[in-house]
Design an enzyme around this catalytic site. Structure first.
Site, PDB file in Angstrom:
ATOM      1  N   TYR A 168      -1.199  -9.929   0.682  1.00 50.83           N
ATOM      2  CA  TYR A 168      -0.077  -9.475   1.504  1.00 50.83           C
ATOM      3  C   TYR A 168      -0.199 -10.038   2.921  1.00 50.83           C
ATOM      4  O   TYR A 168      -1.290 -10.365   3.390  1.00 50.83           O
ATOM      5  CB  TYR A 168       0.005  -7.940   1.545  1.00 50.83           C
ATOM      6  CG  TYR A 168      -1.218  -7.258   2.101  1.00 50.83           C
ATOM      7  CD1 TYR A 168      -1.371  -7.057   3.475  1.00 50.83           C
ATOM      8  CD2 TYR A 168      -2.218  -6.802   1.258  1.00 50.83           C
ATOM      9  CE1 TYR A 168      -2.493  -6.432   3.972  1.00 50.83           C
ATOM     10  CE2 TYR A 168      -3.342  -6.174   1.758  1.00 50.83           C
ATOM     11  CZ  TYR A 168      -3.468  -5.998   3.119  1.00 50.83           C
ATOM     12  OH  TYR A 168      -4.589  -5.384   3.620  1.00 50.83           O
TER      13      TYR A 168
ATOM     14  N   TYR B  32       0.822  -1.210   0.000  1.00 51.36           N
ATOM     15  CA  TYR B  32       0.000   0.000   0.000  1.00 51.36           C
ATOM     16  C   TYR B  32       0.855   1.257   0.000  1.00 51.36           C
ATOM     17  O   TYR B  32       1.910   1.294   0.639  1.00 51.36           O
ATOM     18  CB  TYR B  32      -0.862   0.058   1.266  1.00 51.36           C
ATOM     19  CG  TYR B  32      -2.082  -0.825   1.244  1.00 51.36           C
ATOM     20  CD1 TYR B  32      -3.266  -0.384   0.679  1.00 51.36           C
ATOM     21  CD2 TYR B  32      -2.049  -2.088   1.822  1.00 51.36           C
ATOM     22  CE1 TYR B  32      -4.399  -1.186   0.686  1.00 51.36           C
ATOM     23  CE2 TYR B  32      -3.173  -2.895   1.839  1.00 51.36           C
ATOM     24  CZ  TYR B  32      -4.351  -2.437   1.270  1.00 51.36           C
ATOM     25  OH  TYR B  32      -5.461  -3.223   1.274  1.00 51.36           O
TER      26      TYR B  32
ATOM     27  N   HIS C  75     -10.831  -2.426  -1.357  1.00 55.31           N
ATOM     28  CA  HIS C  75     -11.747  -1.828  -0.374  1.00 55.31           C
ATOM     29  C   HIS C  75     -12.725  -0.901  -1.092  1.00 55.31           C
ATOM     30  O   HIS C  75     -12.318  -0.144  -1.981  1.00 55.31           O
ATOM     31  CB  HIS C  75     -10.965  -0.998   0.642  1.00 55.31           C
ATOM     32  CG  HIS C  75     -10.031  -1.788   1.497  1.00 55.31           C
ATOM     33  ND1 HIS C  75     -10.376  -2.265   2.745  1.00 55.31           N
ATOM     34  CD2 HIS C  75      -8.750  -2.186   1.290  1.00 55.31           C
ATOM     35  CE1 HIS C  75      -9.341  -2.911   3.268  1.00 55.31           C
ATOM     36  NE2 HIS C  75      -8.345  -2.878   2.408  1.00 55.31           N
TER      37      HIS C  75
ATOM     38  N   HIS D 155      -7.656  -8.073  -2.557  1.00 57.73           N
ATOM     39  CA  HIS D 155      -8.951  -7.426  -2.328  1.00 57.73           C
ATOM     40  C   HIS D 155      -8.881  -5.950  -2.670  1.00 57.73           C
ATOM     41  O   HIS D 155      -7.813  -5.344  -2.674  1.00 57.73           O
ATOM     42  CB  HIS D 155      -9.416  -7.595  -0.874  1.00 57.73           C
ATOM     43  CG  HIS D 155      -8.499  -6.942   0.121  1.00 57.73           C
ATOM     44  ND1 HIS D 155      -7.374  -7.552   0.611  1.00 57.73           N
ATOM     45  CD2 HIS D 155      -8.539  -5.721   0.720  1.00 57.73           C
ATOM     46  CE1 HIS D 155      -6.762  -6.749   1.450  1.00 57.73           C
ATOM     47  NE2 HIS D 155      -7.439  -5.615   1.537  1.00 57.73           N
TER      48      HIS D 155
END
Lengths: 201, 248
Positions: free
Chosen positions: B153, B114, B168, B166
């Site tokens: 991760y 991220y 969000h 995924h």
């Protein structure tokens, strides 16, 4: 056999996770400039021309150990100083009523700078005391927690939601305490002693 | 325009099905242990505070807000990873499309990293990938965006827990009561059945409803694959004709 209802069911919630700020508050996540216009950084479109009293509400979100969480994200939604929500005819054009804010990474404190809302009318003409709706998400919170801020210096005695709280001492968890001129303190406790009242609404 | 024969507003949102939605306390997801209220929620019929919502106009959106392959990339560059389109509809529980819904999404890059100042996984950042986007649904509740497929991760929960790939999602409907955050998973990901966060869901049906199938009909040949992800928000107890589009 009867007919089928064919209704759908709401998508299941999942936690916002530790990196919710990437998506909802890019500047806070260290990605300033991602969007030309970030959503909800303030509930004001034009603070200088907003009607009503401007107030600052400071607080923290505490977990069940008493630790002020650093990764919670909160949204607020409220009416303006005339009791109208944005989009309603006659609502204050300088005010959106929606704000996103997060705890400071060092202090764990958030500040919501907004207009003090007016009373509104609920079902059956019942008066609701001035309040701000909150929605709290974070890592470890599986479904957003809904609550409300009421104000210590308003008449809350006939508010139907507050009056529904059976354990009277818990009403206090929804009341912001006045700390100065236009200044309030509102802490949110997720669990344990002094646990904030959360809503299924 | 007034519509004759309009039933009276019965008002309010259909209550959340708390038997379907996850509980607050789910110990295998460790962080929930100290972040879950112990008292019962206070049930109360919705008021204007929940039946209204902020309204977001298209003027808010930048040209690349729904293109994560390019919205952080240097000129002429693009993000590295499997190029995909994510599309679907936002519906309410009565099956009606929800127009004008603001969707925001965020995700890790192809390596599971991220772009967040507090993230420290050793997989590298992609200099051309930021990882967030947003869009507003059309008249029929439909939306789409392009991105790269995120990687799984590891995360410090159990000794060896990995999140499935995924994306969000955060969704605004027409009422603050509909406010929802959830996650989209990818069909066939073997991590789904191992994940403690997926594991908070109470039924396979709830997991399936968050799992996007590959949609070959919407692929762009030689360019991007596609996944379909429909989202359902709480239904409002009104007739269609009363269901104003601007959030009130």
């Amino acid at each position: 056999m009867s007919q089928k209802l064919n209704t759908l069911i709401e998508s299941a919630s999942q936690t916002a996770g530790p990196y919710v700020h990437i998506g909802l508050m890019p500047t806070y996540a260290g990605n300033a400039g991602y969007y030309d216009e970030e959503i909800g950084t303030t509930p004001f479109l034009d603070e200088g021309n907003a009607k009503g009293e401007i107030v600052e509400i400071v607080g923290s979100v505490f977990d069940g150990t008493g630790w002020a969480m650093r990764d919670a994200l909160i949204e607020s939604w409220q009416c303006d100083a005339s009791g109208l929500f944005a989009g309603a005819e006659g609502s204050d054009p300088a005010f959106t009523g929606h704000c996103r804010f997060a705890a400071d990474a060092d202090s764990g404190e958030f500040t919501l700078r907004t207009v003090k809302p007016a009373p509104t009318t609920g079902r059956g003409g019942v008066k609701l005391a001035p309040h701000i709706s909150l929605w709290v998400v974070a890592r470890g919170i599986n479904i957003g927690l809904q609550t409300r801020i009421y104000f210590e210096d308003e008449d809350n005695s006939n508010d139907p939601l507050l009056n529904r709280i059976e354990q009277r001492p818990r009403v206090d968890t929804l009341i912001a305490k006045k700390t100065g001129d236009g200044k309030y303190r509102f802490d949110i406790r997720l669990q344990g002693a002094g646990e904030t009242v959360f809503l299924d609404i | 325009m007034s519509i004759p024969n309009t039933p009276p507003k019965s008002g309010g949102y259909i209550p959340r099905d708390r038997n379907w939605q996850p509980d607050a306390l789910t110990p295998p997801y460790k962080t929930s242990i100290k972040r879950s209220p112990q008292s019962a929620l206070l049930s109360f019929p919705s008021t204007l505070s929940e039946e209204t919502s902020p309204v977001f106009g298209h003027h808010l959106l930048g040209e690349l807000d729904n293109d994560l392959i390019h919205n952080y990339a240097q000129a002429g560059e693009s993000a590295i990873g499997p190029r995909i389109i994510v599309h679907g509809r936002v519906l309410d529980e009565l099956g009606r499309g929800v127009p004008g819904a603001l969707l925001e999404f965020w995700q890790a890059n192809a390596g599971g990293r991220y772009r967040h100042k507090k993230e420290s996984y050793l997989a590298p950042l992609d200099p051309n990938f930021g990882g967030c986007g947003r869009t507003i649904t059309g008249e029929d509740g439909s939306y789409e965006f392009r991105t790269i497929q995120p990687g799984p991760y590891p995360w410090p929960n159990g000794m060896n827990d990995w999140r499935p790939a995924h994306i969000h999602f955060s969704i605004f409907g027409h009422g603050f009561a509909q406010r929802l955050i959830t996650q989209m998973y990818f069909e066939g990901d073997p991590h789904i059945k191992l994940c403690p966060i997926v594991g908070i869901l109470k039924t396979q049906a709830a997991i399936d409803a968050l799992t996007a199938p590959l949609d070959m009909n919407r692929t762009v040949p030689m360019d991007s694959r596609a996944f379909k992800f429909d989202i359902v928000l709480r239904g409002q107890r009104q007739t269609y004709f009363e269901n104003r589009k601007e959030g009130l």
